[in-house]
Every structure is written in structure tokens, then in C-alpha cells.
Scaffold this motif. Sequence first.
Motif, PDB file in Angstrom:
ATOM      1  N   ALA B  22       0.841  -1.210   0.000  1.00  0.00           N
ATOM      2  CA  ALA B  22       0.000   0.000   0.000  1.00  0.00           C
ATOM      3  C   ALA B  22       0.872   1.253   0.000  1.00  0.00           C
ATOM      4  N   CYS B  23       1.943   1.246   0.795  1.00  0.00           N
ATOM      5  CA  CYS B  23       2.859   2.403   0.832  1.00  0.00           C
ATOM      6  C   CYS B  23       3.526   2.599  -0.529  1.00  0.00           C
ATOM      7  N   PHE B  24       3.951   1.474  -1.122  1.00  0.00           N
ATOM      8  CA  PHE B  24       4.630   1.517  -2.423  1.00  0.00           C
ATOM      9  C   PHE B  24       3.706   2.106  -3.486  1.00  0.00           C
ATOM     10  N   ALA B  25       2.468   1.578  -3.524  1.00  0.00           N
ATOM     11  CA  ALA B  25       1.515   2.037  -4.542  1.00  0.00           C
ATOM     12  C   ALA B  25       1.149   3.502  -4.300  1.00  0.00           C
ATOM     13  N   SER B  26       0.979   3.889  -3.040  1.00  0.00           N
ATOM     14  CA  SER B  26       0.589   5.281  -2.772  1.00  0.00           C
ATOM     15  C   SER B  26       1.734   6.229  -3.129  1.00  0.00           C
ATOM     16  N   THR B  27       2.981   5.784  -2.938  1.00  0.00           N
ATOM     17  CA  THR B  27       4.124   6.619  -3.355  1.00  0.00           C
ATOM     18  C   THR B  27       4.093   6.827  -4.865  1.00  0.00           C
ATOM     19  N   ALA B  28       3.823   5.744  -5.598  1.00  0.00           N
ATOM     20  CA  ALA B  28       3.782   5.848  -7.067  1.00  0.00           C
ATOM     21  C   ALA B  28       2.666   6.797  -7.506  1.00  0.00           C
ATOM     22  N   PHE B  29       1.478   6.647  -6.915  1.00  0.00           N
ATOM     23  CA  PHE B  29       0.369   7.521  -7.310  1.00  0.00           C
ATOM     24  C   PHE B  29       0.622   8.960  -6.867  1.00  0.00           C
ATOM     25  N   GLY B  30       1.329   9.101  -5.742  1.00  0.00           N
ATOM     26  CA  GLY B  30       1.706  10.448  -5.292  1.00  0.00           C
ATOM     27  C   GLY B  30       2.553  11.154  -6.333  1.00  0.00           C
ATOM     28  N   TRP B  31       3.499  10.394  -6.938  1.00  0.00           N
ATOM     29  CA  TRP B  31       4.350  10.986  -7.977  1.00  0.00           C
ATOM     30  C   TRP B  31       3.556  11.302  -9.233  1.00  0.00           C
ATOM     31  N   ILE B  32       2.564  10.448  -9.549  1.00  0.00           N
ATOM     32  CA  ILE B  32       1.731  10.719 -10.734  1.00  0.00           C
ATOM     33  C   ILE B  32       0.971  12.031 -10.532  1.00  0.00           C
ATOM     34  N   ILE B  33       0.470  12.231  -9.316  1.00  0.00           N
ATOM     35  CA  ILE B  33      -0.305  13.456  -9.038  1.00  0.00           C
ATOM     36  C   ILE B  33       0.617  14.685  -9.015  1.00  0.00           C
ATOM     37  N   ARG B  34       1.797  14.528  -8.395  1.00  0.00           N
ATOM     38  CA  ARG B  34       2.718  15.674  -8.285  1.00  0.00           C
ATOM     39  C   ARG B  34       3.401  16.004  -9.617  1.00  0.00           C
ATOM     40  N   ARG B 133      19.122   5.645  -6.222  1.00  0.00           N
ATOM     41  CA  ARG B 133      18.922   6.350  -4.939  1.00  0.00           C
ATOM     42  C   ARG B 133      20.189   7.099  -4.540  1.00  0.00           C
ATOM     43  N   ALA B 134      21.346   6.469  -4.756  1.00  0.00           N
ATOM     44  CA  ALA B 134      22.607   7.112  -4.373  1.00  0.00           C
ATOM     45  C   ALA B 134      22.862   8.376  -5.195  1.00  0.00           C
ATOM     46  N   MET B 135      22.226   8.465  -6.380  1.00  0.00           N
ATOM     47  CA  MET B 135      22.396   9.670  -7.203  1.00  0.00           C
ATOM     48  C   MET B 135      21.207  10.611  -7.029  1.00  0.00           C
ATOM     49  N   ALA B 136      20.541  10.507  -5.880  1.00  0.00           N
ATOM     50  CA  ALA B 136      19.444  11.415  -5.511  1.00  0.00           C
ATOM     51  C   ALA B 136      18.285  11.342  -6.487  1.00  0.00           C
ATOM     52  N   CYS B 137      18.052  10.159  -7.032  1.00  0.00           N
ATOM     53  CA  CYS B 137      16.962   9.973  -7.982  1.00  0.00           C
ATOM     54  C   CYS B 137      15.978   8.967  -7.393  1.00  0.00           C
ATOM     55  N   ASP B 138      14.719   9.366  -7.270  1.00  0.00           N
ATOM     56  CA  ASP B 138      13.731   8.477  -6.663  1.00  0.00           C
ATOM     57  C   ASP B 138      13.422   7.333  -7.624  1.00  0.00           C
ATOM     58  N   PRO B 139      13.736   6.083  -7.264  1.00  0.00           N
ATOM     59  CA  PRO B 139      13.513   4.985  -8.212  1.00  0.00           C
ATOM     60  C   PRO B 139      12.043   4.729  -8.502  1.00  0.00           C
ATOM     61  N   VAL B 140      11.174   5.055  -7.549  1.00  0.00           N
ATOM     62  CA  VAL B 140       9.735   4.857  -7.809  1.00  0.00           C
ATOM     63  C   VAL B 140       9.293   5.824  -8.902  1.00  0.00           C
ATOM     64  N   ARG B 141       9.752   7.068  -8.792  1.00  0.00           N
ATOM     65  CA  ARG B 141       9.385   8.070  -9.797  1.00  0.00           C
ATOM     66  C   ARG B 141       9.967   7.714 -11.170  1.00  0.00           C
ATOM     67  N   THR B 142      11.218   7.244 -11.182  1.00  0.00           N
ATOM     68  CA  THR B 142      11.905   7.000 -12.446  1.00  0.00           C
ATOM     69  C   THR B 142      11.477   5.690 -13.100  1.00  0.00           C
ATOM     70  N   LEU B 143      11.278   4.655 -12.287  1.00  0.00           N
ATOM     71  CA  LEU B 143      11.043   3.329 -12.861  1.00  0.00           C
ATOM     72  C   LEU B 143       9.588   2.887 -12.793  1.00  0.00           C
ATOM     73  N   VAL B 144       8.923   3.180 -11.671  1.00  0.00           N
ATOM     74  CA  VAL B 144       7.572   2.643 -11.478  1.00  0.00           C
ATOM     75  C   VAL B 144       6.516   3.505 -12.183  1.00  0.00           C
ATOM     76  N   VAL B 145       6.629   4.828 -12.029  1.00  0.00           N
ATOM     77  CA  VAL B 145       5.587   5.710 -12.575  1.00  0.00           C
ATOM     78  C   VAL B 145       5.387   5.510 -14.081  1.00  0.00           C
ATOM     79  N   PRO B 146       6.452   5.485 -14.909  1.00  0.00           N
ATOM     80  CA  PRO B 146       6.201   5.280 -16.348  1.00  0.00           C
ATOM     81  C   PRO B 146       5.568   3.927 -16.653  1.00  0.00           C
ATOM     82  N   ARG B 147       5.967   2.889 -15.922  1.00  0.00           N
ATOM     83  CA  ARG B 147       5.385   1.561 -16.165  1.00  0.00           C
ATOM     84  C   ARG B 147       3.911   1.531 -15.754  1.00  0.00           C
TER      85      ARG B 147
END
Lengths: 271, 271
Positions: B22-34, B133-147
Motif C-alpha cells: 500500500a505504501c509503495f503504490a501510494s508513493t507511485a500515485f503520489g508521484w503521478i499526481i505531483r 537512490r545514491a544519485m538522488a533519484c527516486d527509483p519509484v518516480r523513475t522506474l515505477v511511474v512510467p510503467r
Amino acid sequence: MGAATADNPTTTKPETTNPIIRFENVHKRFGPLVVLDGMTLDIPQDRTTVILGPSGVGKSVLLKHIVGLLRPDSGKIFYRGKQVDNLSEREMEPIRKRIGFLFQLGALFDSMRVGDNVAFPIRQQGGKNPAEIQEIVHEKLAVVGMDGTEKKWPADLSGGQKKRVALARAIAMNPDVVLYDEPTTGLDPIRSDVINELILKLKEELNVTGVVVTHDMTSAFKVADQVVMLFNGKIVSRGTAEEIRNCADPNVQRFIQGRASEEDLRALHRM
Amino acid sequence: MEWIAVIGGKTRQFIQAVGDFACFASTAFGWIIRGPGSRAMRELLRQMFDMGTMSIPVVMITGAFIGAVLAIEAYPQFAAIGIASRLGSVIVVSVVKQTGPILTAVMLAGRVGGAMTAELGTMKVTEQIDALRAMACDPVRTLVVPRLLACIIMTPVLTVYSDALGIWGGWLIAVGVDGVRNYSFWHYAAAGTDMFTVNVGLIKSLIFGIVIASIACYKGFTCGNGARGVGRACTESFVASFILILLTNFIMAVMLNNFYNWFWPNQPSLL
């Protein structure tokens, strides 16, 4: 000045003034496995600290704690005097942008060409136009001897080449700190020495703080200002390269000389 | 009493996994909204091609055969009571409302969900996600949101292809083999299909798209180490997607039928 050891913790310690990174009584375990057991360590600014220890002792885990990829079970971690172990992912971003991380296996992005891999942290940081990014990419790849490979895919590179591209990526944004996880593993001796010289050059010319995890003793003694030896989740010895070389601790001597223990040899003879 | 502890432990693990998901999915949808960001939007086009365009043949073939089988099985029953001419109605409604969305979703869970889990799982075990993550890039935003976005957009589109070929397959058997009049087939097909029926199919496919992508990405991000960990995550991803597709289909069938009966009480469902 002799090396500080676990048995003799009151002996003098190497220079720890102005630490850029500080571990304070950090504990970390994975299930029943204790990896860091009350680790207290200062990483001095503008110096190179080499972390030694047997495989699986928690050296890479230590590096990952610095950039918040892992969080301690207890204890504190400070970066430039600010506690970072309790920061959110978003709060960690400005710190991560100032730290380069060379992963053990390179961790190049399979879906991007070499040039885009190196350009990734620069684009992430922003503020550069495509021509400037291309120039930086070319320069960093040349530094590690991989110029002309911008259009190649990571899958087309050997293990050592991947490591060098990953190093170019780690230093692409001129970070304040570079964390090197086995930077010379998989490289030939000449290329290893080039990487050692690069670590020294980054420190001397750009005041880059280095934390190097390695099993390569030649590399360790060449680049280290401070050497830290881990065993069973604790620091068993700490000092300058010369102090570690002359350390009386038999475990340390066996490690730096690459000698198998009596117990290991007995197990072999039982075969 | 040990079995109580085992059940308790398993229950706790399950609740924890549901919470994590639920946390994972809500993070992904949060990025879609933002706002997913330009990098994610570029990746979105690639994902839409990979999971959408490349899936069209298999989805169309599946749809055509299912429509044909529906006609083969339904014709004798309808002919026995003298209403074979109404075959178009039952075929179109079944395909558009049920078999089209479900079979498309199941095909995508296998073809696209499995690939997604394998790709992200491999990225995890090779530390590419840590590198992001080490390069300050949110992997959920970069990898999950487009998929996730690609799956939400392309599942209804593919369902339309599947529906079209399903109806064609049913028409081919009903009219070409069983001798139902072409006019009767299309007349009753049109009479039995209203906008609500079409929308039910599309709403279902949209929800299935969310289910497939979110489970596949979550399983990839949380997979165990090594090839075995990735393989197991792919299997779990398909099984979990399949069960959730059936479960959400059942829940939506009940909800949407109640909704229909509530708003149009004097118009019985055409099924």
C-alpha cells in the motif's frame, strides 16, 4: 604512533580532526547476522580512508549507511556535523548529490548507453546544457581510459570496463566525497595503478574525501591516509598505512600478507 | 502450541507485506499526481511501445479464438430454443463486458507483468536501484511511474483490440459456419450493447492495468537475491496479479450491476 587495536583501544589514533563523516556506536544486523556491532569511526575530510576486512564483514554495508541506502538499527551517522541517519529520502537528496558512489559490480544502467550512464548524475543535478554535459562525459571517460565508448551498451563491456565507466559516473559531478567499493577488482595491474593515481589526484587536486573498500593491499597502501580494519562487525585496528603494516595483531598481519589461518588449513587437510 | 506461533508469524508477514504494498503504490500515485517529470515521461513512451504495441498480436489472437469458441458453444443452446439469431447479442456482451478485459489482463500479467518484475528485479540485485537512490533519484518516480502509467493507458487500448477480434471471431463462426443471418447478428449485437456495457469493460481493464503494473513493480523492487530470487518474484507476481484480477472482476461485477440497477431500475440487465 602505533595502530589502535581492539585489544589495545587506548593507543593513539590517526588524525580525526574535522571529520566529514562520523559513525557513532552504529549497530546493524540482518536477521541473526550482526554486521556492524557498535561501530564508531571518523572519516577525515580531504583524506582517503581505506576499509579492510574479510569478505562479508560489512564493509559495503558501512558505505551504504553513509548515503542512507541502509539505515542503522541504532547509533548515529553524521555528515558535516549533521545527523543523517534519521533523514527522509527527500532530505537525503542534497547530501547524495555531493557524494559519488562506485558500486562493487558497477551498477551501470542496462537500459542506457555508456554516455548516458555517465551523464545521469550531471543531468540529475541540473544546470548544464547538453554540450557541457557531453564535454564532461568525454573528459571523465578519458580519465578512466574509456573514451570513445559513449555509444556502447553496458552489456558490451567487460567487467573491468564496466567498473571504469562506473567510476567515471561516480566522479562525474565533482563530488565532495567518493565512496569506492572495490575500485580495482577485476582490473589488470596497470589499470589498477591508474585508478589508484586517480584516487590520489582527486584528493590532492580537488580535495575529494575518499572512502575505499578494497582487498587489494597494493592499492590500499598506496592511496590510504587512514586504514581501518574490520572484523566481526568491529574495528580491530586503525592507523596510517605504515602503522597497519607494522601492526602486531596476528589477524591483521595474516590479512595484509594474504595468509590462510591454521584453522582454514586444517579444514583443507581434512578433505 | 507451536502452530499458533507459525500462523501468527505468517499472518504478521502477510499484513506487513500488504502495508508495504500500500505504501509503495501510494508513493507511485503520489508521484503521478505531483508530476512524473520529463525523464519519466520519456520512459513512458518506450514502455507504452513495449507493453502496448508489442502485445497487440497476442491479444488479438487470444480475443479472436475466445469469440469463436463462445459462438461454437452457444450456438447449439440458442438453436435448440429457436433464438440462434440472437447469438450476436450474447457474444458481444460477453466479450465486451467479461472475456475481453479479463483475458487481455491475464495475457498482460504474463507477458508484461512478468517482464516488468524480471527487469526491475534484475536492477535490484545488480544494485541499479541503489545506484539511482545514491544519485538522488527516486527509483519509484523513475522506474515505477512510467510503467504504471503505460499499463493504465495501454490495457484499455489493448482490450479494445481484443474485443474487436473477439466479436469478429464470434461473427465468423456464427455467420460463416452456423448460418446465422448477418443482419440478425449485428442487429441483436447492437440492441444488446449499450454504452454502460462498453464502459464497464473499459473501467475494468483500467483497474486491471493498475493491478498488473503495481504488483509487478512491487515484486521487482522487493525480490530476493540472485537469479532464484528474481525467478520466484516473477512467479509470485503473475499468481498475485491473476488472483487479484479475478477478485477485482468479481467485486466490480457486483458493484457495477448494483449501480446499473440503482440508476436504471426499470431497465433489466440485457444479460
